[in-house]
Every structure is written in structure tokens, then in C-alpha cells.
Scaffold this motif. Structure first.
Motif, PDB file in Angstrom:
ATOM      1  N   SER A  22       0.824  -1.195   0.000  1.00 54.91           N
ATOM      2  CA  SER A  22       0.000   0.000   0.000  1.00 54.91           C
ATOM      3  C   SER A  22       0.865   1.254   0.000  1.00 54.91           C
ATOM      4  CB  SER A  22      -0.934  -0.039   1.209  1.00 54.91           C
ATOM      5  OG  SER A  22      -0.851   1.141   1.950  1.00 54.91           O
ATOM      6  N   THR A  49       2.366   2.216  -3.428  1.00 61.70           N
ATOM      7  CA  THR A  49       1.540   2.697  -4.537  1.00 61.70           C
ATOM      8  C   THR A  49       1.657   4.193  -4.666  1.00 61.70           C
ATOM      9  OG1 THR A  49      -0.240   2.759  -2.956  1.00 61.70           O
ATOM     10  CG2 THR A  49      -0.355   1.044  -4.617  1.00 61.70           C
ATOM     11  N   GLY A  53      -0.662   5.679  -8.390  1.00 57.39           N
ATOM     12  CA  GLY A  53      -1.747   4.838  -8.887  1.00 57.39           C
ATOM     13  C   GLY A  53      -1.567   3.388  -8.528  1.00 57.39           C
ATOM     14  N   GLY A  54      -2.697   2.710  -8.374  1.00 55.89           N
ATOM     15  CA  GLY A  54      -2.680   1.332  -7.917  1.00 55.89           C
ATOM     16  C   GLY A  54      -2.054   0.356  -8.901  1.00 55.89           C
ATOM     17  N   SER A  90      -7.767  -1.177  -7.428  1.00 61.93           N
ATOM     18  CA  SER A  90      -7.042  -1.826  -6.332  1.00 61.93           C
ATOM     19  C   SER A  90      -7.925  -2.762  -5.528  1.00 61.93           C
ATOM     20  CB  SER A  90      -6.454  -0.790  -5.400  1.00 61.93           C
ATOM     21  OG  SER A  90      -5.924   0.252  -6.157  1.00 61.93           O
ATOM     22  N   PHE A  97      -5.694  -0.175   1.752  1.00 62.04           N
ATOM     23  CA  PHE A  97      -6.138   1.215   1.768  1.00 62.04           C
ATOM     24  C   PHE A  97      -5.805   1.947   3.070  1.00 62.04           C
ATOM     25  CE2 PHE A  97      -9.153  -0.604  -1.367  1.00 62.04           C
ATOM     26  CZ  PHE A  97      -8.853   0.225  -2.421  1.00 62.04           C
ATOM     27  N   THR A 152      -2.116   4.337   4.210  1.00 63.64           N
ATOM     28  CA  THR A 152      -1.861   5.625   3.577  1.00 63.64           C
ATOM     29  C   THR A 152      -2.994   6.610   3.807  1.00 63.64           C
ATOM     30  OG1 THR A 152      -2.796   4.733   1.562  1.00 63.64           O
ATOM     31  CG2 THR A 152      -0.410   4.647   1.789  1.00 63.64           C
ATOM     32  N   GLY A 191      -0.326   5.701  -1.782  1.00 63.81           N
ATOM     33  CA  GLY A 191      -1.726   5.337  -1.588  1.00 63.81           C
ATOM     34  C   GLY A 191      -2.469   5.394  -2.900  1.00 63.81           C
ATOM     35  N   VAL A 192      -3.516   4.617  -2.987  1.00 61.59           N
ATOM     36  CA  VAL A 192      -4.320   4.588  -4.202  1.00 61.59           C
ATOM     37  C   VAL A 192      -4.881   5.981  -4.464  1.00 61.59           C
ATOM     38  CG1 VAL A 192      -6.338   3.532  -5.241  1.00 61.59           C
ATOM     39  CG2 VAL A 192      -4.889   2.204  -3.710  1.00 61.59           C
ATOM     40  N   ASN A 193      -4.657   6.508  -5.664  1.00 59.45           N
ATOM     41  CA  ASN A 193      -5.018   7.899  -5.969  1.00 59.45           C
ATOM     42  C   ASN A 193      -6.454   8.250  -5.668  1.00 59.45           C
ATOM     43  OD1 ASN A 193      -2.548   8.407  -6.932  1.00 59.45           O
ATOM     44  ND2 ASN A 193      -3.076   8.123  -9.071  1.00 59.45           N
ATOM     45  N   LYS A 244      -8.635   6.935  -3.732  1.00 59.59           N
ATOM     46  CA  LYS A 244      -8.955   6.980  -2.319  1.00 59.59           C
ATOM     47  C   LYS A 244      -8.381   8.265  -1.713  1.00 59.59           C
ATOM     48  CE  LYS A 244      -6.133   6.172   0.367  1.00 59.59           C
ATOM     49  NZ  LYS A 244      -4.928   5.743   1.043  1.00 59.59           N
TER      50      LYS A 244
END
Lengths: 178, 175
Positions: free
Chosen positions: A16, A19, A22-23, A61, A85, A88, B52-54, B56
Motif C-alpha cells: 500500500s 503505490t 496509482g494502484g 485496487s 487502503f 496511507t 496510496g491509491v489515488n 482513495k
């Protein structure tokens, strides 16, 4: 906590943090961990899960949610989702908080205007990669560009466009398949 | 807060084929005007730069901007939870779904149209980049290294990002 849940967490939580931008950047590493290291899934099962995560709505993701679910049922899905998730979340929350505490600070303005061209370049690069890997040839690319034009020019609901894209593909398929 | 949660979950549930940030731009800036384009693009740049996933990150950023902590929670849960449940349902149905290649075909078409969302956002973002040699150079260099040379994102971001931010910082000092 059962051991498998712990290892799900141990695999996804560090990823996590990796990333950035982007995932999709971590998919290769997820595959290595899930297929080669832990043998939770076969190569084919992984590809299936990947395909589902691409076509399902929501962030790509969520692939890890699906893997967690496959490996250990609902608890597995929950643990995997929190792991990918969660860590972060506090970071962006903290930054958002800092931002509103010091509006207009010099470092903020520098970060905002400095990162903008990088962000724009990254989005365009992602689009380029998507277009290159798009199945469906010329028709698919034409749909992509047409929908870009329509979106920029009108305030149409995107869902309508997506349905139109799906419809055009089905019709083309019927005509060409005969 | 509930309304915000519902908007986010609607986006999470209807965004087939990716391009979620494009959906966010449309819903929050173009349709509802809850945020200005500038605010949105600033948040996007920061969401991308942080780990982190953008999507989110972006949901939390927007939520926080609009409603503080409660907004951030609404954004996070709205964009993650409903689609997470759906993806498990789809996973369960998948063996049935694959028997219909027609479903795959339709999703391909929807996916192609969804690229339009990303591309139109990319164009919007590129248009709002400050005019000047350095920003344009950074934009093009980022595109080339990430898109065509396929360099790892992290290094491009650290490299291009710190140069670009450093120059902006120096410029602000002089002004």
C-alpha cells in the motif's frame, strides 16, 4: 487472528505504501506474492481476478479485496482491503489537515504549482498506456476519442456514454460476426 | 454527510472501466460546482504525489475540503465500501458470467468510452498547467518517461516533482 489473515495483511500493507501515482504500479508485485511466494492462487486464477477488478466498478485496487475473499472468505476480504487502503489513509488525511491550517503558505503554493505539470503528464501517460493496450482495435480507439470530445464539449452524464460504448460494441459484434 | 457519502458511493459504483478521477472532476466541479477546477487539480496533484491509491486519496481530500473530518470519512467509505461488496458479488458470479462472451464485449465498449473520461481530465489538467518553459518541459518529460519509456513512476515523480517544486519555490521567493 488465523495465520492466513496475518499473512494477507503482511503482504498488502507494505505494498500500500509503495503505490505512488496509482494502484496499477503494484499489480506485478501482487502477482509475485500471491502466485509465486504464497501459492494462494494459480496464474490463471490470478488473471481472472485481475480481469474482474478491471471490469468491476470502483478502484482497480479492489483486486486485493477479491484475492482476500478468495483466500479466506469475508474476513480475508476485509483484512486485505484494510491493508491496502488503510496505512496511507492517515497520511493524506494529515496532509489535507495541514493544508487547510496554513492556507497560502509558500511551500504550499510551490508544491501545488510544481506538482501540477507532473500530475498532468502522469494522467496523459496513463491514458496513452491504456489506449495502447485497448482490445477491440480501431473501433475501441474511435469510441475513446469520440467520448473525449463529447465529454469536453457537453455536460452529458458519463454513464450514458459508457452504455453507448457498450451498445456500439455489441452491435458491431453482431454485424461483423455473421 | 450522508449526501456526500451517497455521491461518492454512486461514483464508486458507476465508474466502470476506471478513470475514477475523471468522474470525480465531473461530479464535484462540473456538475455541482462544490469545488473550483483549481482546487480540484491541486488536490489531484497531491493525491498522486503521496503514496496510496489515488482515487482513495482524492476522495479523502475532497471530503475533507468540503466537510472536514466527517467529509473525509464519507469520502473514504463511500468510494471503497460499496464497490468492494460489488466486486465480491461479481467474483462469485464470475464463473457464470464468463459463459457469456457478450458481457465481456459490452464491458470492452464501456471501457473504451471510459478512457474518454481520463483523457478529457488529462486535457483539462494540461490546459491549466502554468504557461512557461519549465512546467511544459516537466509535463512532456513526465509523459515521455512514464508513458513511452515506462520508467518506474516513483523515480519519475521524485525526480521531476522535486525539480519542478524546487524551481517554483525559488520563484516564489523572488517574487
Amino acid at each position: 487472528m488465523p495465520k492466513v489473515l496475518l499473512s494477507l495483511f503482511a503482504v498488502f500493507a507494505p505494498l500500500s505504501i509503495a503505490t505512488i501515482g496509482g494502484g496499477q504500479t503494484i499489480v506485478a508485485d501482487i502477482q509475485r506474492q500471491v502466485v509465486d511466494v504464497h501459492h494462494w492462487m494459480t496464474e490463471a486464477e490470478f488473471l481472472n481476478a485481475f480481469a474482474i477488478s478491471r471490469m468491476a466498478p470502483g478502484p482497480g485496487s479492489l483486486l486485493v479485496t477479491l484475492i482476500g475473499w478468495d483466500v479466506a472468505g469475508v474476513p480475508g476480504a476485509i483484512v486485505a482491503t484494510i491493508a491496502i487502503f488503510g496505512p496511507t489513509t492517515f497520511m493524506i488525511y494529515g496532509v489535507a489537515h495541514l493544508w487547510s491550517r496554513n492556507p497560502g503558505a509558500r511551500w504550499q503554493k510551490a508544491l501545488e504549482s510544481g506538482l501540477r505539470p507532473v500530475a498532468a503528464g502522469m494522467i496523459l501517460a496513463a491514458v496513452y498506456v491504456l489506449l495502447r493496450s485497448l482490445e477491440g482495435g480501431f473501433l475501441a480507439q474511435a469510441i475513446a476519442f469520440a467520448s473525449t470530445g463529447i465529454l469536453m464539449a457537453t455536460r452529458i452524464n458519463p454513464l450514458l456514454l459508457l452504455s453507448a460504448g457498450a451498445g456500439i460494441f455489441l452491435i458491431a459484434r453482431m454485424i461483423l460476426a455473421i | 454527510m450522508l449526501r456526500l457519502f451517497l455521491v461518492f458511493s454512486r461514483i464508486g459504483l458507476t465508474s466502470f472501466g476506471g478513470g475514477l478521477s475523471g468522474w470525480l472532476l465531473r461530479e464535484f466541479v462540473i456538475d455541482r460546482a462544490w469545488l473550483s477546477e483549481d482546487e480540484f487539480l491541486n488536490g489531484l496533484a497531491i493525491s498522486q504525489a503521496l503514496p496510496g491509491v489515488n482515487v482513495k486519496n482524492m476522495a479523502i481530500w475532497i471530503g475533507y475540503r468540503l466537510l472536514g473530518r466527517r467529509g473525509a470519512i464519507a469520502g473514504f467509505t463511500g468510494i471503497i465500501l460499496p464497490p468492494a461488496i460489488v466486486i465480491m458479488l461479481i467474483g462469485a458470479l464470475f464463473s457464470t458470467l464468463t459463459r457469456f462472451p457478450i458481457a465481456h464485449r459490452a464491458l470492452l465498449g464501456a471501457g473504451a468510452a471510459a478512457i474518454g473520461l481520463s483523457l478529457s481530465m488529462g486535457i483539462t489538467a494540461a490546459r491549466r498547467v502554468p504557461r512557461g518553459i519549465v512546467p511544459i518541459f516537466v509535463l512532456v518529460a513526465t509523459f515521455l518517461t512514464v508513458g513511452i519509456l515506462r520508467w518506474p513512476l516513483v523515480w519519475v515523480l521524485l525526480g521531476a516533482g522535486s525539480i519542478s517544486v524546487g524551481i517554483e519555490y525559488a520563484k516564489l521567493g523572488r517574487a
